[in-house]
Design a protein around this motif. Sequence first.
Motif, PDB file in Angstrom:
ATOM      1  N   THR A 114      21.753  35.415  48.635  1.00 60.71           N
ATOM      2  CA  THR A 114      20.632  35.688  47.737  1.00 60.71           C
ATOM      3  C   THR A 114      20.983  35.176  46.360  1.00 60.71           C
ATOM      4  N   VAL A 128      17.180  41.722  48.066  1.00 59.30           N
ATOM      5  CA  VAL A 128      16.740  40.441  47.520  1.00 59.30           C
ATOM      6  C   VAL A 128      16.237  40.563  46.082  1.00 59.30           C
ATOM      7  N   ARG A 176      14.099  33.858  46.429  1.00 57.60           N
ATOM      8  CA  ARG A 176      15.230  34.756  46.166  1.00 57.60           C
ATOM      9  C   ARG A 176      16.512  34.275  46.829  1.00 57.60           C
ATOM     10  N   ILE A 177      16.437  33.202  47.615  1.00 52.16           N
ATOM     11  CA  ILE A 177      17.604  32.661  48.306  1.00 52.16           C
ATOM     12  C   ILE A 177      18.311  31.671  47.396  1.00 52.16           C
TER      13      ILE A 177
END
Length: 196
Positions: free
Chosen positions: A97, A49, A68-69
């Motif tokens: 990510t 990530v 972080r997505i």
Amino acid sequence: MMRSPPPESEADIPGGLRAALAASGVVGAWVHDIWADRLVVSAPVARAVGWPPEAGARGVPLARFLARIHDADRARVDNALHAAIARGGAFAVAFRTRGPRRLDLRRLDLRGRIEPDAAGTPARARGIVLDLAEDRADGPRDQHAVNRMAEHAIALRGLADDLARPGLSRLLDRLMVEIGLELARHLRDSPDGQRH
């Protein structure tokens, strides 16, 4: 409240198990103390990530993980996690990510279980992260070959039983497990999730 132990470090995992986990697509482990809002991840998950491993080992708020997505997946993952906490039990959610460059995208699958405290209130979650990378060079032709191998192994297993050869049966059982893992990998890597 009792603190959850952090996920095992890479050094704590025996080499053979580490290789098996990597081959199965397992990136690493995570633990989330729900009430303290502290998410601790193993070094490989932290790297996946885009965090330094030390940040993952110290633990971060869930919001930092969600940041972080990929933007297009973030709300869905956030909703899935909160729904899992509300109902308890097992859950799985796939996402991409977000990296500084377009090429930094990774497809991951967060799997885990919500664990209650003594009063039955959700207290912590723990699980694994799988890599859903689709950068494999093999395609439908390779999957077809694996399907044929499975069919032949099943037929051979039946013949070994007919011969009453338990040693051969055990070897064929192990072969069928390996073929099953390969089939699962092909199904996971298939863009449409279909058998070919």
